[in-house]
Motif scaffolding. Structure first.
Motif, PDB file in Angstrom:
ATOM      1  N   LEU A  25      17.209  -6.916 -58.382  1.00 11.07           N
ATOM      2  CA  LEU A  25      18.544  -7.809 -58.182  1.00 11.07           C
ATOM      3  C   LEU A  25      19.603  -7.094 -57.444  1.00 11.07           C
ATOM      4  O   LEU A  25      20.235  -7.969 -56.744  1.00 11.07           O
ATOM      5  CB  LEU A  25      18.800  -8.369 -59.571  1.00 11.07           C
ATOM      6  N   ASN A  26      19.784  -5.896 -57.684  1.00 10.72           N
ATOM      7  CA  ASN A  26      20.642  -5.190 -56.856  1.00 10.72           C
ATOM      8  C   ASN A  26      20.577  -5.125 -55.436  1.00 10.72           C
ATOM      9  O   ASN A  26      21.497  -5.148 -54.795  1.00 10.72           O
ATOM     10  CB  ASN A  26      20.802  -3.603 -57.495  1.00 10.72           C
ATOM     11  N   THR A  27      19.294  -5.186 -55.084  1.00  6.57           N
ATOM     12  CA  THR A  27      18.739  -5.223 -53.545  1.00  6.57           C
ATOM     13  C   THR A  27      19.339  -6.618 -53.153  1.00  6.57           C
ATOM     14  O   THR A  27      19.871  -6.692 -52.158  1.00  6.57           O
ATOM     15  CB  THR A  27      17.423  -5.046 -53.424  1.00  6.57           C
ATOM     16  N   SER A  28      18.943  -7.681 -53.774  1.00  3.10           N
ATOM     17  CA  SER A  28      19.321  -9.088 -53.519  1.00  3.10           C
ATOM     18  C   SER A  28      20.457  -9.266 -53.457  1.00  3.10           C
ATOM     19  O   SER A  28      21.413  -9.639 -52.177  1.00  3.10           O
ATOM     20  CB  SER A  28      18.862  -9.930 -54.595  1.00  3.10           C
ATOM     21  N   ALA A  29      21.537  -8.614 -54.171  1.00  6.46           N
ATOM     22  CA  ALA A  29      23.064  -8.640 -54.245  1.00  6.46           C
ATOM     23  C   ALA A  29      23.681  -8.094 -52.861  1.00  6.46           C
ATOM     24  O   ALA A  29      24.562  -8.571 -52.101  1.00  6.46           O
ATOM     25  CB  ALA A  29      23.715  -8.116 -55.463  1.00  6.46           C
ATOM     26  N   PHE A  30      23.035  -6.976 -52.419  1.00  4.69           N
ATOM     27  CA  PHE A  30      23.349  -6.213 -51.396  1.00  4.69           C
ATOM     28  C   PHE A  30      23.219  -7.056 -50.400  1.00  4.69           C
ATOM     29  O   PHE A  30      24.140  -7.009 -49.246  1.00  4.69           O
ATOM     30  CB  PHE A  30      22.517  -4.899 -51.341  1.00  4.69           C
ATOM     31  N   ILE A  31      21.948  -7.782 -50.035  1.00  7.45           N
ATOM     32  CA  ILE A  31      21.878  -8.475 -48.697  1.00  7.45           C
ATOM     33  C   ILE A  31      22.789  -9.605 -48.762  1.00  7.45           C
ATOM     34  O   ILE A  31      23.369  -9.955 -47.574  1.00  7.45           O
ATOM     35  CB  ILE A  31      20.354  -9.004 -48.979  1.00  7.45           C
ATOM     36  N   HIS A  32      23.354 -10.338 -50.009  1.00  7.05           N
ATOM     37  CA  HIS A  32      24.120 -11.463 -49.922  1.00  7.05           C
ATOM     38  C   HIS A  32      25.415 -10.840 -49.546  1.00  7.05           C
ATOM     39  O   HIS A  32      26.253 -11.364 -48.705  1.00  7.05           O
ATOM     40  CB  HIS A  32      24.449 -12.013 -51.397  1.00  7.05           C
ATOM     41  N   ARG A  33      25.916  -9.533 -50.052  1.00 10.92           N
ATOM     42  CA  ARG A  33      27.063  -8.842 -49.516  1.00 10.92           C
ATOM     43  C   ARG A  33      27.209  -8.767 -48.044  1.00 10.92           C
ATOM     44  O   ARG A  33      28.122  -8.984 -47.186  1.00 10.92           O
ATOM     45  CB  ARG A  33      27.288  -7.613 -50.173  1.00 10.92           C
ATOM     46  N   THR A  56       3.539  -7.824 -59.061  1.00 10.40           N
ATOM     47  CA  THR A  56       2.274  -8.668 -59.929  1.00 10.40           C
ATOM     48  C   THR A  56       1.562  -9.630 -58.776  1.00 10.40           C
ATOM     49  O   THR A  56       0.482  -9.684 -58.862  1.00 10.40           O
ATOM     50  CB  THR A  56       2.839  -9.164 -61.073  1.00 10.40           C
ATOM     51  N   ASP A  57       2.528 -10.590 -58.117  1.00  8.90           N
ATOM     52  CA  ASP A  57       1.988 -11.438 -57.419  1.00  8.90           C
ATOM     53  C   ASP A  57       2.774 -11.334 -56.046  1.00  8.90           C
ATOM     54  O   ASP A  57       3.948 -11.428 -55.799  1.00  8.90           O
ATOM     55  CB  ASP A  57       2.144 -13.034 -57.846  1.00  8.90           C
ATOM     56  N   ALA A  58       2.023 -11.183 -54.645  1.00  7.37           N
ATOM     57  CA  ALA A  58       2.601 -10.832 -53.634  1.00  7.37           C
ATOM     58  C   ALA A  58       3.564 -12.189 -53.272  1.00  7.37           C
ATOM     59  O   ALA A  58       4.584 -11.924 -52.725  1.00  7.37           O
ATOM     60  CB  ALA A  58       1.466 -10.763 -52.514  1.00  7.37           C
ATOM     61  N   VAL A  59       3.061 -13.150 -53.274  1.00  7.52           N
ATOM     62  CA  VAL A  59       3.705 -14.361 -52.901  1.00  7.52           C
ATOM     63  C   VAL A  59       5.216 -14.611 -53.783  1.00  7.52           C
ATOM     64  O   VAL A  59       6.112 -14.794 -53.001  1.00  7.52           O
ATOM     65  CB  VAL A  59       3.083 -15.815 -53.154  1.00  7.52           C
ATOM     66  N   THR A  60       5.096 -14.485 -54.912  1.00  5.01           N
ATOM     67  CA  THR A  60       6.106 -14.385 -55.789  1.00  5.01           C
ATOM     68  C   THR A  60       7.229 -13.439 -55.204  1.00  5.01           C
ATOM     69  O   THR A  60       8.678 -13.813 -55.282  1.00  5.01           O
ATOM     70  CB  THR A  60       5.807 -14.296 -57.263  1.00  5.01           C
ATOM     71  N   SER A  61       6.640 -12.465 -55.118  1.00  4.85           N
ATOM     72  CA  SER A  61       7.566 -11.245 -54.748  1.00  4.85           C
ATOM     73  C   SER A  61       8.256 -11.266 -53.295  1.00  4.85           C
ATOM     74  O   SER A  61       9.454 -11.178 -53.076  1.00  4.85           O
ATOM     75  CB  SER A  61       6.958  -9.873 -55.033  1.00  4.85           C
ATOM     76  N   LEU A  62       7.361 -11.741 -52.492  1.00  3.15           N
ATOM     77  CA  LEU A  62       7.871 -12.153 -51.117  1.00  3.15           C
ATOM     78  C   LEU A  62       9.192 -12.935 -51.156  1.00  3.15           C
ATOM     79  O   LEU A  62      10.060 -13.093 -50.479  1.00  3.15           O
ATOM     80  CB  LEU A  62       6.696 -12.567 -50.247  1.00  3.15           C
ATOM     81  N   ASN A  63       8.834 -14.220 -52.014  1.00  3.22           N
ATOM     82  CA  ASN A  63       9.559 -15.378 -51.968  1.00  3.22           C
ATOM     83  C   ASN A  63      11.122 -14.796 -52.569  1.00  3.22           C
ATOM     84  O   ASN A  63      12.075 -14.994 -52.092  1.00  3.22           O
ATOM     85  CB  ASN A  63       9.150 -16.220 -52.654  1.00  3.22           C
ATOM     86  N   ALA A  64      11.062 -13.925 -53.468  1.00  2.00           N
ATOM     87  CA  ALA A  64      12.446 -13.488 -54.053  1.00  2.00           C
ATOM     88  C   ALA A  64      12.953 -12.743 -53.148  1.00  2.00           C
ATOM     89  O   ALA A  64      14.112 -12.500 -53.186  1.00  2.00           O
ATOM     90  CB  ALA A  64      11.885 -12.804 -55.541  1.00  2.00           C
ATOM     91  N   ALA A  65      12.093 -11.578 -52.496  1.00  3.17           N
ATOM     92  CA  ALA A  65      12.699 -10.431 -51.666  1.00  3.17           C
ATOM     93  C   ALA A  65      13.447 -11.186 -50.513  1.00  3.17           C
ATOM     94  O   ALA A  65      14.501 -10.805 -50.123  1.00  3.17           O
ATOM     95  CB  ALA A  65      11.596  -9.476 -51.088  1.00  3.17           C
ATOM     96  N   PHE A  66      12.998 -12.300 -50.054  1.00  4.78           N
ATOM     97  CA  PHE A  66      13.708 -13.008 -48.932  1.00  4.78           C
ATOM     98  C   PHE A  66      14.444 -14.162 -49.171  1.00  4.78           C
ATOM     99  O   PHE A  66      15.275 -14.755 -48.248  1.00  4.78           O
ATOM    100  CB  PHE A  66      12.514 -13.316 -47.897  1.00  4.78           C
ATOM    101  N   ALA A  67      14.701 -14.264 -50.489  1.00  2.31           N
ATOM    102  CA  ALA A  67      15.752 -15.392 -50.798  1.00  2.31           C
ATOM    103  C   ALA A  67      16.992 -15.406 -50.346  1.00  2.31           C
ATOM    104  O   ALA A  67      17.384 -16.314 -49.789  1.00  2.31           O
ATOM    105  CB  ALA A  67      15.493 -15.397 -52.467  1.00  2.31           C
ATOM    106  N   PRO A  68      17.535 -14.340 -50.329  1.00  4.69           N
ATOM    107  CA  PRO A  68      19.034 -14.263 -49.827  1.00  4.69           C
ATOM    108  C   PRO A  68      19.002 -14.657 -48.232  1.00  4.69           C
ATOM    109  O   PRO A  68      19.992 -15.253 -47.814  1.00  4.69           O
ATOM    110  CB  PRO A  68      19.395 -12.674 -49.974  1.00  4.69           C
ATOM    111  N   ALA A  69      18.137 -13.973 -47.531  1.00  3.88           N
ATOM    112  CA  ALA A  69      17.877 -14.576 -46.110  1.00  3.88           C
ATOM    113  C   ALA A  69      17.687 -16.137 -46.094  1.00  3.88           C
ATOM    114  O   ALA A  69      18.208 -17.031 -45.275  1.00  3.88           O
ATOM    115  CB  ALA A  69      17.088 -13.885 -45.326  1.00  3.88           C
TER     116      ALA A  69
END
Length: 392
Positions: A25-33, A56-69
């Motif tokens: 979530l720190n990575t996500s926060a950095f993208i937002h900033r 654990t699940d690629a689709v779930t992780s990809l969706n979360a990783a790119f969510a800020p964009a």
């Protein structure tokens, strides 16, 4: 980003006082900033978007990783790294998912190209300002390539590389774009600048030391163990002004070699290895258009870059000019004074007679303008000239 499973995935290589509660979530926060601070027109992710072993699940992780964009409603693009396929999707599956996501400009591969290695080879064209004379031309070309994961050749160990099929596509695409930009109507005198994005650095990234780059080098260059010649291909095309890679997390330098800046951004994700006390960071690239005398906007006049640190103030560091229209003419003199042997070797390495002829003409033009001076550079070296001595 090396994104894993989100809140349950811990940070790596941070200070002890940063560890409690530190996660993806720190990575996500950095993208937002970063998005809020820079308000970019395009976001580019240079691979290892997820860390497959911890996703654990690629689709779930990809969706979360790119969510800020996605939530920013800003167009974005991505290439693959060497870890994206280590979860529940293949490399092709990961790229297909990225292509289908909201606001993604990514492509699986070039349309109409039947044989090409990897997934995620494509280009984006940045058109001139709407209503200007260049609105139907691409004033900035972006190339994205899949540098692979690991070697598939048993006798060659280590990381993957950009293959001949990909380089052939790049050459054809670059040539087509250069021709279109320099053709009427509104034909320009020189090609539009280009930028290239891929994950694994080229062997040429090892050409620099602290005296000739901006930034820091804190680890070795983890390139493929073979040189595929893609740097030579970019030099020969002539339009790429900078290439941007990921992979080596505690390198963040930019160095210029033969007119192309080879750049890292530095580690971004918190679940990626880093260096405790060395802030995570991201690179910004700014292309500025030429303002015309009679009003309106023309072609790209400069490309600049800087980095922001994920600290209290999102500190800006290492601002530099990667290319400018006014400095392009000075480049030939720099070649003459500082890169003579490298240029001739490069032309020979490419195996293109046209490249050798081009060098002869270039050096002839430069030297003819210095005939009146008391200094003349002579070079007669059968080894670097492929057995055909050239004297300048």
């Amino acid at each position: 980003m090396h994104f894993g499973d989100g809140k349950s995935t811990p940070c790596l290589d941070v200070l002890p006082n940063q560890m409690p509660g530190c996660s993806d979530l720190n990575t996500s926060a950095f993208i937002h900033r970063m998005i809020q601070a820079e308000k970019p027109h395009l976001i580019v992710f240079t691979g290892d978007n997820i860390f497959g072993f911890d996703a654990t699940d690629a689709v779930t992780s990809l969706n979360a990783a790119f969510a800020p964009a996605l939530s920013s409603n800003i167009p974005w693009a991505a290439v693959l790294g060497n870890h994206d396929q280590e979860s529940t999707l293949s490399r092709e599956g990961v790229m297909k998912h990225i292509v289908g996501m909201k606001h993604s400009l990514s492509q699986l591969n070039p349309p109409g190209v039947n044989i090409i290695d990897g997934f995620g080879n494509y280009n984006l064209e940045v058109s001139g300002v709407e209503g200007s004379s260049l609105h139907n031309k691409s004033v900035l070309n972006l190339y994205f390539l899949d540098s692979g994961d690991y070697s598939t050749v048993p006798s060659i160990l280590g990381y993957g590389w950009i293959k001949p099929s990909q380089q052939f596509w790049f050459q054809r695409t670059s040539k087509k774009l250069r021709k279109a930009y320099m053709s009427n109507p509104e034909g320009q005198k020189s090609a539009a600048p280009g930028l290239a994005y891929f994950h694994i650095p080229l062997p040429e990234y090892a050409s620099f030391d602290s005296s000739n780059f901006t930034g820091v080098k804190q680890e070795g260059i983890s390139s493929a163990s073979v040189n595929s010649g893609f740097f030579t291909t970019m030099v020969e095309a002539g339009d790429v002004k900078a290439a941007f890679t990921g992979h080596d997390h505690v390198n963040d330098f930019c160095g210029e070699l033969l007119g192309i800046h080879l750049c890292y951004a530095g580690g971004f994700g918190y679940h990626a290895y880093g260096k405790a006390g060395w802030a995570r960071r991201a690179r910004v690239v700014l292309a500025t258009l030429e303002e015309r005398e009679k009003g309106g906007w023309g072609e790209v006049k400069s490309i600049k870059t800087w980095k922001r640190l994920d600290d209290k103030h999102l500190t800006v560091i290492d601002a530099q000019v990667l290319w400018s229209k006014t400095s392009a003419g000075k480049l030939l003199l720099k070649y003459l004074l500082g890169h003579t042997l490298e240029l001739v070797f490069l032309a020979c390495y490419s195996g293109e007679q046209s490249a050798l002829e081009h060098l002869r003409s270039v050096f002839h033009i430069i030297l003819s303008s210095f005939v009146s001076s008391n200094c003349l550079i002579l070079m007669h070296h059968p080894v670097v000239s492929c057995g055909n001595p050239m004297v300048f």
